[in-house]
Design an enzyme around this catalytic site. Structure first.
Site, PDB file in Angstrom:
ATOM      1  N   HIS A  69      53.095 -19.931  16.181  1.00 23.25           N
ATOM      2  CA  HIS A  69      52.371 -19.244  15.092  1.00 23.25           C
ATOM      3  C   HIS A  69      50.930 -18.987  15.501  1.00 23.25           C
ATOM      4  O   HIS A  69      50.477 -19.436  16.543  1.00 23.25           O
ATOM      5  CB  HIS A  69      52.476 -20.010  13.777  1.00 23.25           C
ATOM      6  CG  HIS A  69      51.819 -21.364  13.751  1.00 23.25           C
ATOM      7  ND1 HIS A  69      52.262 -22.425  14.503  1.00 23.25           N
ATOM      8  CD2 HIS A  69      50.755 -21.826  13.053  1.00 23.25           C
ATOM      9  CE1 HIS A  69      51.495 -23.485  14.258  1.00 23.25           C
ATOM     10  NE2 HIS A  69      50.572 -23.149  13.394  1.00 23.25           N
ATOM     11  N   HIS A  71      47.936 -19.923  14.390  1.00 22.05           N
ATOM     12  CA  HIS A  71      46.803 -20.851  14.239  1.00 22.05           C
ATOM     13  C   HIS A  71      46.144 -21.132  15.609  1.00 22.05           C
ATOM     14  O   HIS A  71      46.821 -21.168  16.632  1.00 22.05           O
ATOM     15  CB  HIS A  71      47.260 -22.164  13.603  1.00 22.05           C
ATOM     16  CG  HIS A  71      47.293 -22.097  12.095  1.00 22.05           C
ATOM     17  ND1 HIS A  71      48.100 -22.910  11.332  1.00 22.05           N
ATOM     18  CD2 HIS A  71      46.593 -21.319  11.232  1.00 22.05           C
ATOM     19  CE1 HIS A  71      47.908 -22.625  10.052  1.00 22.05           C
ATOM     20  NE2 HIS A  71      46.999 -21.664   9.959  1.00 22.05           N
ATOM     21  N   ASP A  73      44.980 -23.706  17.039  1.00 18.91           N
ATOM     22  CA  ASP A  73      45.420 -24.858  17.840  1.00 18.91           C
ATOM     23  C   ASP A  73      46.788 -24.620  18.487  1.00 18.91           C
ATOM     24  O   ASP A  73      47.286 -25.469  19.222  1.00 18.91           O
ATOM     25  CB  ASP A  73      45.385 -26.164  17.031  1.00 18.91           C
ATOM     26  CG  ASP A  73      46.198 -26.124  15.751  1.00 18.91           C
ATOM     27  OD1 ASP A  73      46.330 -25.036  15.155  1.00 18.91           O
ATOM     28  OD2 ASP A  73      46.706 -27.186  15.324  1.00 18.91           O
ATOM     29  N   HIS A  74      47.392 -23.459  18.248  1.00 15.95           N
ATOM     30  CA  HIS A  74      48.676 -23.108  18.882  1.00 15.95           C
ATOM     31  C   HIS A  74      48.598 -21.824  19.728  1.00 15.95           C
ATOM     32  O   HIS A  74      49.473 -21.600  20.554  1.00 15.95           O
ATOM     33  CB  HIS A  74      49.766 -22.960  17.814  1.00 15.95           C
ATOM     34  CG  HIS A  74      50.015 -24.236  17.078  1.00 15.95           C
ATOM     35  ND1 HIS A  74      51.043 -25.097  17.399  1.00 15.95           N
ATOM     36  CD2 HIS A  74      49.316 -24.832  16.080  1.00 15.95           C
ATOM     37  CE1 HIS A  74      50.975 -26.161  16.612  1.00 15.95           C
ATOM     38  NE2 HIS A  74      49.937 -26.027  15.799  1.00 15.95           N
ATOM     39  N   HIS A 163      55.227 -22.681   6.654  1.00 12.63           N
ATOM     40  CA  HIS A 163      53.873 -22.920   7.173  1.00 12.63           C
ATOM     41  C   HIS A 163      52.918 -21.748   6.991  1.00 12.63           C
ATOM     42  O   HIS A 163      52.030 -21.820   6.150  1.00 12.63           O
ATOM     43  CB  HIS A 163      53.953 -23.368   8.627  1.00 12.63           C
ATOM     44  CG  HIS A 163      52.667 -23.877   9.183  1.00 12.63           C
ATOM     45  ND1 HIS A 163      51.993 -24.943   8.633  1.00 12.63           N
ATOM     46  CD2 HIS A 163      51.910 -23.464  10.248  1.00 12.63           C
ATOM     47  CE1 HIS A 163      50.882 -25.160   9.324  1.00 12.63           C
ATOM     48  NE2 HIS A 163      50.811 -24.283  10.298  1.00 12.63           N
ATOM     49  N   ASP A 184      54.596 -26.010  13.840  1.00 13.28           N
ATOM     50  CA  ASP A 184      54.194 -26.582  12.548  1.00 13.28           C
ATOM     51  C   ASP A 184      55.179 -26.041  11.533  1.00 13.28           C
ATOM     52  O   ASP A 184      55.484 -24.849  11.538  1.00 13.28           O
ATOM     53  CB  ASP A 184      52.791 -26.118  12.156  1.00 13.28           C
ATOM     54  CG  ASP A 184      51.707 -26.723  13.037  1.00 13.28           C
ATOM     55  OD1 ASP A 184      52.035 -27.555  13.895  1.00 13.28           O
ATOM     56  OD2 ASP A 184      50.535 -26.346  12.849  1.00 13.28           O
ATOM     57  N   HIS A 408      52.426 -28.667   5.896  1.00 17.55           N
ATOM     58  CA  HIS A 408      53.164 -29.437   6.898  1.00 17.55           C
ATOM     59  C   HIS A 408      54.106 -30.342   6.112  1.00 17.55           C
ATOM     60  O   HIS A 408      53.779 -30.768   5.009  1.00 17.55           O
ATOM     61  CB  HIS A 408      52.219 -30.349   7.699  1.00 17.55           C
ATOM     62  CG  HIS A 408      51.263 -29.612   8.579  1.00 17.55           C
ATOM     63  ND1 HIS A 408      51.621 -29.141   9.811  1.00 17.55           N
ATOM     64  CD2 HIS A 408      49.968 -29.284   8.402  1.00 17.55           C
ATOM     65  CE1 HIS A 408      50.570 -28.545  10.363  1.00 17.55           C
ATOM     66  NE2 HIS A 408      49.556 -28.606   9.524  1.00 17.55           N
TER      67      HIS A 408
HETATM   68 ZN   LIG Z   1      49.486 -24.478  11.998  1.00 15.34          ZN
END
Ligand SMILES: [Zn+2]
Length: 478
Positions: A69, A71, A73-74, A163, A184, A408
């Site tokens: 996805h 975000h 952090d991904h 998510h 996530d 989450h």
């Molecule tokens: Zn996420």
């Protein structure tokens, strides 16, 4: 040089995102195939320090990279991987993820460059440029939900993960071994998204997030009621409410809740008496993405979309704000501003402006990563450092509260899903050490009756760069 696993041994390890939340990047190796899952940054760090440990692996050997996805952090180190390393593999994500990725990372490049302080080596802080981003964009391939693709003998299928819009779980099959990567995910019914689904085929390995460990969420209706009542109480006493949000995704869910509540309390709050703002230079661009991909949302919201009078993403009580300059700070208001962890940018500017007044409230609705201002603020410090002049501190008298809408799974939802998947190997990722350790213990005790049987469940919580090797003896080749 890479340590190559045994011929029949399946190997997992992380370059980031193991025993931590942030910079997700996991490597799978089996039968000579190499797959990378996600390419994020760590929101508590800057520049090269925010990257996964890419030096620990020869990225030129990766066949396939899947992004779960949009975000940061991904996905936020993807342009770096594609443009600044020897990576040559193919990259896949869903259509909405790709559409939003473009605008989000464009903004990320800007925010990180603006954040450079004079005297610091800014070349080191900019992981990549707008040109890198644009070039990487053209080489990213898309995958539809429920469709299966094949790259070098690796089959993979995307499933709904809940998510955020576009989030996917990937089921990957190499030489008959199936692995499910959740990214996530959420299982609770949302106002706009489909919740995560169980793939029809079984998996031998599940790589699953452990963000909330063994914690339990309050029911959604209670959280919505708490959120609206808390905000209502503050604005009726003349206070300002700051909601730090990630520019896109969960912010839209909060807006759906607030817009409906304002509509139901028109006399007191409506007609500009207490304005709600969404402060993001991405607001308009990304709203059009939300409109375009309505067909990927849940049935409930799709029905309302058909009619512009009921289109839920045409908010009646929320206006867009591009920057602080065009904002006149008179009386109570509600401000949704990014970034979600108050590291810099608009939300940080509003925090510094409003935190000295005890009437005001900062309400955290997302997951706050260790080392960020949002996490620090939850400790209710006496003062906070100013982001523009780190030597200056600002008194913190405002109220601070946390009501999670991070989408989450909690422990109960995670356990239920893990049981439905039925994999005998569980690899935990995306969680701080303590909640992840508690989740591991709870899972082991849940599956303790299978211990010593052929269905014994193994649970792993490796640290970054630590190998998990799993032997698959008699795998039936599909
Ligand atoms: Zn996420």
């Amino acid at each position: 040089e890479n340590d190559v696993p045994d011929k029949d041994s399946f190997r997992f390890f992380s370059l980031g995102g193991s025993n931590e939340v942030g910079r997700s990047c996991h490597i799978l190796q089996y039968k000579g195939k190499n797959i990378m899952l996600d390419a994020g940054i760590h929101p508590a760090h800057q520049g090269l320090a925010s990257l996964p440990y890419y030096d620990e692996f020869d990225l030129s050997t990766i066949d396939l990279l899947l992004i779960s996805h949009f975000h940061l952090d991904h996905a936020a180190s993807l342009p770096y991987v594609m443009q600044r390393t020897n990576f040559r593999g193919r990259v896949f994500m869903t259509h909405p993820t790709k559409a939003i990725y473009r605008w989000l990372l464009n903004d990320f490049v800007k925010v990180t460059s603006i954040g450079d302080s004079p005297g610091r080596d800014s070349s080191n802080d900019n992981l990549y440029s707008d040109e890198d981003l644009a070039e990487s964009f053209d080489r990213i391939e898309t995958i539809d939900y429920h469709s299966t693709m094949e790259v070098n003998g690796i089959k993979f299928t995307a499933f709904h993960a809940g998510h955020v819009l576009g989030a996917a779980m990937f089921q990957i099959e190499i030489a008959g071994v199936r692995v499910l990567f959740t990214g996530d995910y959420s299982r609770e019914v949302d106002r706009h998204l489909n919740s995560a689904e169980v793939p029809p085929q079984s998996s031998e390995v599940i790589i699953v997030e452990s963000t909330f460990g063994t914690a339990t969420h309050e029911p959604r209706q209670n959280r919505e009621r708490k959120l609206t009542q808390r905000i209502h109480a503050v604005v009726s006493k003349g206070g300002r409410v700051l909601l730090p949000v990630f520019a896109l995704g969960r912010a839209q869910e909060i807006m759906l809740i607030l817009d409906e509540y304002w509509q139901n309390n028109k006399e007191e709050l409506g007609n500009g008496q207490v304005p709600i703002f969404y402060a993001s230079n991405l607001a308009r661009k990304c709203m059009s993405v939300f409109q375009t991909y309505a067909n990927m949302m849940n049935d409930d919201i799709r029905k309302k979309f058909k009619d512009s009078r009921t289109n839920p993403f045409i908010f009646k009580n929320i206006s867009y704000l591009k920057n602080l300059d065009e904002f006149e700070d008179f009386g109570p208001s509600v401000m949704l501003a990014s970034p979600g962890m108050l590291q810099n940018g608009l939300s940080r500017d509003f925090l510094e402006k409003w935190c000295p007044d005890e009437k005001n409230l900062v309400l955290i609705t997302g997951y706050s990563v260790e080392g960020t201002m949002a996490k620090y603020l939850l400790l209710e410090p006496e003062a906070i450092p100013s982001v523009h002049n780190p030597e200056t501190t600002i008194p913190r008298r405002c109220q601070v509260d946390e009501i999670t809408f991070a989408a989450h799974v909690d422990f109960r939802e995670n356990l239920e899903f893990i049981e439905l998947i039925g994999a005998s190997n569980i690899i935990l990722v995306h969680g701080e050490s303590n909640p992840m350790g508690r989740l591991k213990s709870a899972l082991l005790s849940n599956f303790s009756s299978l211990k010593g049987t052929e269905n014994e469940v193994h649970v792993f919580n490796p640290r970054n760069c630590v190998f998990v090797d799993i032997e698959f003896k008699d795998v039936k080749i599909a």
